[in-house]
Each structure stands twice: as C-alpha cells, then as structure tokens.
Design a protein around this motif. Sequence first.
Motif, mmCIF file in Angstrom:
data_model
loop_
_atom_site.group_PDB
_atom_site.id
_atom_site.type_symbol
_atom_site.label_atom_id
_atom_site.label_comp_id
_atom_site.label_asym_id
_atom_site.label_seq_id
_atom_site.Cartn_x
_atom_site.Cartn_y
_atom_site.Cartn_z
ATOM 1 N N ILE A 109 0.836 -1.205 0.000
ATOM 2 C CA ILE A 109 0.000 0.000 0.000
ATOM 3 C C ILE A 109 0.871 1.254 0.000
ATOM 4 N N LEU A 110 0.478 2.238 -0.779
ATOM 5 C CA LEU A 110 1.157 3.538 -0.766
ATOM 6 C C LEU A 110 0.664 4.294 0.463
ATOM 7 N N THR A 111 1.219 3.929 1.612
ATOM 8 C CA THR A 111 0.706 4.416 2.894
ATOM 9 C C THR A 111 0.800 5.923 3.054
ATOM 10 N N GLU A 112 1.787 6.545 2.389
ATOM 11 C CA GLU A 112 1.966 7.993 2.556
ATOM 12 C C GLU A 112 0.824 8.798 1.935
ATOM 13 N N LEU A 113 0.002 8.165 1.108
ATOM 14 C CA LEU A 113 -1.119 8.866 0.481
ATOM 15 C C LEU A 113 -2.323 9.004 1.406
#
Length: 250
Positions: A109-113
């Motif tokens: 997952i692109l967690t920073e988004l």
Amino acid sequence: MMSNKLLSDQGLRLDGRRPHELRKISCKLGVFSQPDGSAYIEQGNTKVLAAVYGPHQASAKKSSQDEVIVNCQYSMATFSTGERKSRPRGDRKSTEMTINLQQTLRAAILTELYPKSQIDVYIEILQADGGTYCASVNAATLALIDAGICIKEYICACTASLANGDVPLMDVSNLEENCGGPTLSVAALPTSNKIAFMEMSQRFHLDQLPKVLEHAQQGCQEIRYILDKAVQEHITLMGYASDWGNVVKN
C-alpha cells in the motif's frame, strides 16, 4: 520418510500435479456491496473471503500518525477445517497470522497517500486445505484493488516445499504440508522482484533453500498473472475499478 510418497514414479503429486504446477485458482472481485472492496478466491480447496473498509479517518488516539494504519483481522470459519473442534477467534495462530498480513499489506500500500487514516482488512477462511496465509494475501490484494486503494503493485503469495528429499514443490496442499518436508511461505512484489514476507515452518538445508525459494517466487509470478486477469475482467464487466488507474508501478 512419508515425504517419499508425495511423488509417484511418474513424477506426479497426490493430486495429479507436476512439482512446478499451481493448484487451480479462481477468484472474483466485488462479491459484497457493503464493504468498499471485497474479493473471493479459491486456491485448490482453500477458500477465502476478503473485505476492505476505508480509507477512513482514524480514531483520535491514532490519528496523530502520519501514515495510514493498516488494521487486519484474520479468522477461520468454524467449519473451515472439517473438524468438529474449532479454534476460537483471536487465538494465538490467528493473532500471528493477523500480524503477518499487516506487515505484508503495508509493503504494497502507498501508505503515505493516506495520512491520519485507517484501512481495515477482514479475512475469513471458509475452507482450509493448505496455504491459508498465501490465499489470504492474494484475496486481500484483490479486495484492496476493488476498494480503490493505491498500491505499488500486486503483492502475491505462494508456498513451496520439498518431496523425496530434494524435489521442489510449488503451492503445497494441506496433505503435502503435513506429510512432506518444511514449507516456505513467500509474499512477493513480483514486478519489482522484492520479497515482502518469508516464513519457514522448519529450517531448510542451506543447499536446498535457493531452489525452494525460486519455486515460491515463480509461483508468485504466475499468481500475479491470474490476479491481473481477474482485475481486467472485473474492469470490463463493471466499466471501472475505483482508483485502479492511480496505481504506481515500480
């Protein structure tokens, strides 16, 4: 050794597969309307449901975190193993599996988004016949895509083991897990050739580990193709797939 019985004289496994063959996999996205995303997968006789809720605002206690909180819940239906005795929800094995799944999915997952947000992933094992962790990862990947969660790439999981002492087996069944040698479970990001999670039921000899790992990674590559085909079919059927177009590929 019992493992000698896992391959016939013709080199076939107990279910008729060759050593390097996956079990039959069928999967579908969008099986529920209530969650933001959902998926169902059959990997051999192992059957798994996955549901995703979110991203939604994290609780006040957790909202101070900059990156998203990935919350997982893993459970087995009381009838999943075919035995009358069932493990209670929240037992040690389920807790361990939950932690492993959280670690694995965070790698994709692109967690920073999603700062100050939370994504909930629920996994239910309807039938267990080997490779439940791997089938759970594969189902969760499809459910995340169905929910429009931005991921780096597909994250896929597969097991591998040994028969007759030195013959690698891909995607082992429950019988092979119980009667064969140690089992290796691998979750990988096949496109970038990265490993997100790896676990051994027992230790492998150093000379055997590379070829077993290679079979598990090859299984992940083949599973990626199967999952991608299911996603493309879902897009064709539904006409869209949430924010799937925003996925960043390494």
